[in-house]
Design a protein around this motif. Structure first.
Motif, PDB file in Angstrom:
ATOM      1  N   MET A  33      14.669   9.636  -7.146  1.00 59.37           N
ATOM      2  CA  MET A  33      16.773   9.506  -6.723  1.00 59.37           C
ATOM      3  C   MET A  33      16.589   8.075  -6.259  1.00 59.37           C
ATOM      4  O   MET A  33      17.285   7.422  -6.069  1.00 59.37           O
ATOM      5  CB  MET A  33      15.889  10.215  -5.093  1.00 59.37           C
ATOM      6  N   ARG A  34      15.140   7.488  -5.880  1.00 58.10           N
ATOM      7  CA  ARG A  34      15.396   5.609  -5.742  1.00 58.10           C
ATOM      8  C   ARG A  34      16.354   5.549  -6.674  1.00 58.10           C
ATOM      9  O   ARG A  34      17.016   4.699  -6.759  1.00 58.10           O
ATOM     10  CB  ARG A  34      13.961   5.316  -5.274  1.00 58.10           C
ATOM     11  N   ALA A  35      15.318   6.245  -8.596  1.00 61.33           N
ATOM     12  CA  ALA A  35      15.892   5.528  -9.839  1.00 61.33           C
ATOM     13  C   ALA A  35      17.671   5.867 -10.141  1.00 61.33           C
ATOM     14  O   ALA A  35      17.942   5.451 -10.565  1.00 61.33           O
ATOM     15  CB  ALA A  35      14.657   6.316 -10.415  1.00 61.33           C
TER      16      ALA A  35
ATOM     17  N   VAL B 283       1.343  -4.457  -2.017  1.00 58.21           N
ATOM     18  CA  VAL B 283       0.931  -4.157  -0.991  1.00 58.21           C
ATOM     19  C   VAL B 283       1.584  -4.501   0.400  1.00 58.21           C
ATOM     20  O   VAL B 283       2.418  -5.436   0.161  1.00 58.21           O
ATOM     21  CB  VAL B 283      -0.340  -5.889  -0.758  1.00 58.21           C
ATOM     22  N   HIS B 284       1.473  -3.568   1.172  1.00 55.90           N
ATOM     23  CA  HIS B 284       2.471  -3.709   2.871  1.00 55.90           C
ATOM     24  C   HIS B 284       1.437  -5.034   3.367  1.00 55.90           C
ATOM     25  O   HIS B 284       0.259  -4.834   4.019  1.00 55.90           O
ATOM     26  CB  HIS B 284       2.545  -3.086   3.701  1.00 55.90           C
ATOM     27  N   VAL B 285       2.728  -6.115   3.733  1.00 51.52           N
ATOM     28  CA  VAL B 285       1.430  -6.686   4.993  1.00 51.52           C
ATOM     29  C   VAL B 285       2.932  -7.381   6.178  1.00 51.52           C
ATOM     30  O   VAL B 285       3.782  -6.954   6.352  1.00 51.52           O
ATOM     31  CB  VAL B 285       2.157  -8.435   4.104  1.00 51.52           C
TER      32      VAL B 285
ATOM     33  N   GLY C 141       1.450   6.551  -4.013  1.00 51.50           N
ATOM     34  CA  GLY C 141       0.395   7.169  -3.323  1.00 51.50           C
ATOM     35  C   GLY C 141       1.700   7.416  -1.562  1.00 51.50           C
ATOM     36  O   GLY C 141       1.250   8.600  -0.870  1.00 51.50           O
ATOM     37  N   GLU C 142       2.441   7.247  -1.952  1.00 50.33           N
ATOM     38  CA  GLU C 142       3.395   6.626  -0.486  1.00 50.33           C
ATOM     39  C   GLU C 142       4.633   8.395  -0.834  1.00 50.33           C
ATOM     40  O   GLU C 142       5.424   8.337  -0.209  1.00 50.33           O
ATOM     41  CB  GLU C 142       4.139   6.140  -0.110  1.00 50.33           C
ATOM     42  N   GLU C 143       4.816   8.208  -2.398  1.00 53.66           N
ATOM     43  CA  GLU C 143       5.916   8.995  -2.439  1.00 53.66           C
ATOM     44  C   GLU C 143       5.445  10.318  -3.692  1.00 53.66           C
ATOM     45  O   GLU C 143       5.051   9.532  -4.078  1.00 53.66           O
ATOM     46  CB  GLU C 143       7.553   7.875  -3.128  1.00 53.66           C
TER      47      GLU C 143
ATOM     48  N   ILE D  88       0.829   0.067  -8.629  1.00 50.23           N
ATOM     49  CA  ILE D  88       0.248   0.923  -8.208  1.00 50.23           C
ATOM     50  C   ILE D  88       1.515   0.236  -6.751  1.00 50.23           C
ATOM     51  O   ILE D  88       1.291  -0.350  -6.459  1.00 50.23           O
ATOM     52  CB  ILE D  88      -0.939   0.124  -7.936  1.00 50.23           C
ATOM     53  N   ASP D  89       1.437   1.722  -5.974  1.00 47.98           N
ATOM     54  CA  ASP D  89       2.941   1.283  -4.861  1.00 47.98           C
ATOM     55  C   ASP D  89       1.778   2.583  -3.698  1.00 47.98           C
ATOM     56  O   ASP D  89       2.467   3.637  -4.066  1.00 47.98           O
ATOM     57  CB  ASP D  89       3.929   2.096  -5.487  1.00 47.98           C
ATOM     58  N   SER D  90       1.169   2.391  -2.686  1.00 48.05           N
ATOM     59  CA  SER D  90       1.048   0.655  -2.572  1.00 48.05           C
ATOM     60  C   SER D  90      -0.351   0.670  -2.684  1.00 48.05           C
ATOM     61  O   SER D  90      -1.329   2.258  -2.556  1.00 48.05           O
ATOM     62  CB  SER D  90       1.039   0.174  -0.872  1.00 48.05           C
TER      63      SER D  90
ATOM     64  N   LYS E 264       9.933  -3.871  -1.727  1.00 50.90           N
ATOM     65  CA  LYS E 264       8.935  -3.351  -2.539  1.00 50.90           C
ATOM     66  C   LYS E 264       9.218  -2.637  -3.671  1.00 50.90           C
ATOM     67  O   LYS E 264       9.470  -3.045  -5.074  1.00 50.90           O
ATOM     68  CB  LYS E 264       7.971  -3.754  -2.101  1.00 50.90           C
ATOM     69  N   SER E 265       9.495  -1.623  -3.021  1.00 55.72           N
ATOM     70  CA  SER E 265       9.525  -0.707  -4.705  1.00 55.72           C
ATOM     71  C   SER E 265      10.347  -0.635  -5.232  1.00 55.72           C
ATOM     72  O   SER E 265      10.763  -0.138  -6.829  1.00 55.72           O
ATOM     73  CB  SER E 265       8.852   0.710  -3.400  1.00 55.72           C
ATOM     74  N   THR E 266      11.637  -0.432  -4.764  1.00 61.66           N
ATOM     75  CA  THR E 266      12.713  -1.189  -5.126  1.00 61.66           C
ATOM     76  C   THR E 266      12.410  -2.568  -6.670  1.00 61.66           C
ATOM     77  O   THR E 266      12.720  -1.814  -8.183  1.00 61.66           O
ATOM     78  CB  THR E 266      14.195  -1.509  -4.362  1.00 61.66           C
TER      79      THR E 266
HETATM   80 MG    MG Z   1       7.972   0.992  -1.231  1.00 60.53          MG
END
Ligand code: MG
Ligand code: TYD
Length: 493
Positions: A141-143, A223-225, A132-134, A180-182, A109-111
């Motif tokens: 780094m992801r980019a 959203v994490h599900v 809010g997670e990274e 918004i993540d997440s 999702k973030s990707t």
């Molecule tokens: Mg993520």
């Protein structure tokens, strides 16, 4: 869903249903409102601000006449440039819409959100990506991993969980899109409860909804599900947002399928197919080729069906395994096919095509995590079952298209010509189709592929799986006419 009037300001313990948000002073095993089991979560909660109503409630006190409402730019959409994503969104992102992307942790999702943000950034729109997670370094780094080069000068990254602080940043920065993540990491200081609790998720969602609608700012909510619905809250969110997209995939394969469970601005039939690679999520423009890539040459129980996913034909493999059971109740396991539909097809095979399947375990699965919800896939599923039962394979360059009726008859399916052209394009030679439809092909036009017409399921089985005297199976390396055709190898190999 009713709320008791806010008379006391004291925090108190309540039980909230994580599925529907129903609130109860007592613990419940089954939600009295929506009927779900084991969804009660305890939260201590103070009354949210008086204005915190459900859904979008503003601006304006009086109703507006439709012809008074400014209509320009209604059809405006921002194409993200990621074709598979735009397709699922219904042509692009609608300004002011709240879009939710849900999925298991680690699915991508973030990707996807970062790729989308960069794509919009590349077209000159600025994006604020709040994680809010990274940390911003992790985002960087992801980019770099996904080799994002375009749009970086329009992409702003912030690590923050306090919603009020985020909204202040939005005001000062004025981005065209907020990511918004997440939502499970968001927190409103005015409310009790940790980030991720039902109350926090719901109220943060509402606050963002108002904010998005008032300013015409599109917001992408991640959203994490988890499968067992362990995360409280998200399902209450689904009702308030404009679009709910799910990113799903098969952990063993790199495919990711993006589908819309809800879309106020487009169809929910479309899917987008991606492949997770070392350098990010890459669009798959020709999903049929990808889905058929790993197909074993000729195997009993394997049939290729031509389904429609929205406007696009999609060829995929259905596999069935029918084996004598050792249980009192034979197993029926379906993956990618509705279990009830499978039961109907088994009954039709038993009763109308005289295959005695009642003493057999039956397993059906669809390649690549695709779900076949279309009746047009019936014939393929039924033929796969018959093929496994008889231990006889269909020719590798055949596809099956047709709905099976309760009397065992084959019924016509919509958009047959598009399915046939896609099958022909991928090198298939023959399609088993319902008879009634072959008469509609105008005489002047030759269909792109040979048609094996059948009026009933048992006729289709006879056509596709003629009873032969037991002969040794051909070695896989034997002469194969498919290999001579361009594209044919892919379909069959
Ligand atoms: Mg993520
Ligand atoms: P991520 O987007 O962080 O998932 P989510 O936000 O849904 O939790 O993706 C994490 C997984 O994707 C992780 O297992 C690593 C893998 N991945 C790749 O294979 N290639 C890539 O380029 C990236 C960025 C991640």
């Amino acid at each position: 869903m009713s709320r008791k009037p806010a008379t006391r300001e004291v925090a108190r313990a309540v039980f909230l249903c994580s599925a529907c948000g129903n609130e109860s002073p007592k613990w419940f095993g089954r939600c009295p409102h929506c009927g779900e089991w084991n969804t009660a979560v305890e939260e201590s909660r103070a009354r949210p601000a008086a204005g915190a109503a459900r859904g979008y409630a503003g601006p304006g006190e009086k109703p507006l006449r439709l012809d008074e409402i400014a209509g320009e730019g209604l059809e405006e959409r921002w194409a993200t440039g990621i074709g598979e994503l735009d397709r699922v969104l219904g042509g692009g992102l609608v300004p002011g819409s709240l879009v939710l992307i849900g999925g298991d942790p680690g699915i991508g999702k973030s990707t996807l959100a970062l790729e989308m943000a960069a794509a919009l950034g590349g077209s000159g729109r600025s994006v604020l990506y709040v994680s809010g997670e990274e940390s911003p370094r992790q985002a960087k780094m992801r980019a770099e991993r996904i080799a994002l080069r375009r749009g970086l000068d329009h992409l702003w990254v912030q690590s923050e969980i306090e919603l009020d602080a985020i909204l202040r940043q939005v005001e000062s920065l004025g981005p065209s899109l907020l990511v918004i993540d997440s939502i499970q990491t968001l927190h409103l200081g005015s409310l009790e409860g940790a980030p991720g609790s039902v109350t926090q998720v719901r109220e943060c969602g509402l606050r963002l909804l108002r904010f998005a609608k008032e300013r015409g700012l599109p917001v992408l909510l991640i959203v994490h599900v988890t499968k067992d619905g362990a995360v409280a809250g998200p399902r209450t969110l689904e009702h308030m947002v404009d679009a709910v997209l799910y990113l799903e995939g098969d952990a063993r394969h790199g495919y990711r399928i993006l589908s819309a469970a809800k879309n106020r601005f487009g169809s929910t039939n479309e899917i987008g197919v991606f492949e997770m690679r070392g350098d990010g999520l890459v669009e798959v423009a020709n999903p049929s080729e990808l889905l058929l890539r790993d197909r074993a040459a000729v195997a009993p129980g394997s049939v290729v069906v031509a389904a429609m996913e929205g406007t696009r034909p999609l060829l995929t493999e259905v596999q069935a395994l029918v084996a004598p059971t050792h249980f009192a109740n034979p197993q029926r396991v379906a993956q990618g096919v509705d279990g009830k539909r499978l039961a109907v097809l088994l009954a039709v095979l038993e009763k109308r095509a005289r295959l005695s399947l009642s003493g057999c375990d039956v397993f059906v699965s669809v390649a690549g995590g695709i779900r076949l919800d279309e009746p047009a896939a019936d014939l393929g599923v039924a033929l796969a079952l018959a093929s496994s039962f008889r231990d006889a394979a269909l020719p590798a360059d055949w596809v099956a298209i047709g709905e099976v009726g309760l009397a065992g008859e084959l019924r016509p399916v919509p958009q047959l010509d598009r399915r046939l052209s896609e099958a022909a394009r991928l090198g298939f030679q023959t399609a088993v189709v319902p008879r009634s439809r072959t008469e509609e092909v105008p005489s002047g036009e030759t269909p792109p592929i040979a048609l094996a017409a059948a009026g009933s399921l048992s006729e289709a089985i006879d056509v596709a799986l003629p009873k032969r005297p037991a002969e040794p199976r051909r070695p896989a390396a034997g002469p194969d006419r498919r290999a001579e055709r361009p594209g044919g190898g892919k379909a069959g190999d």
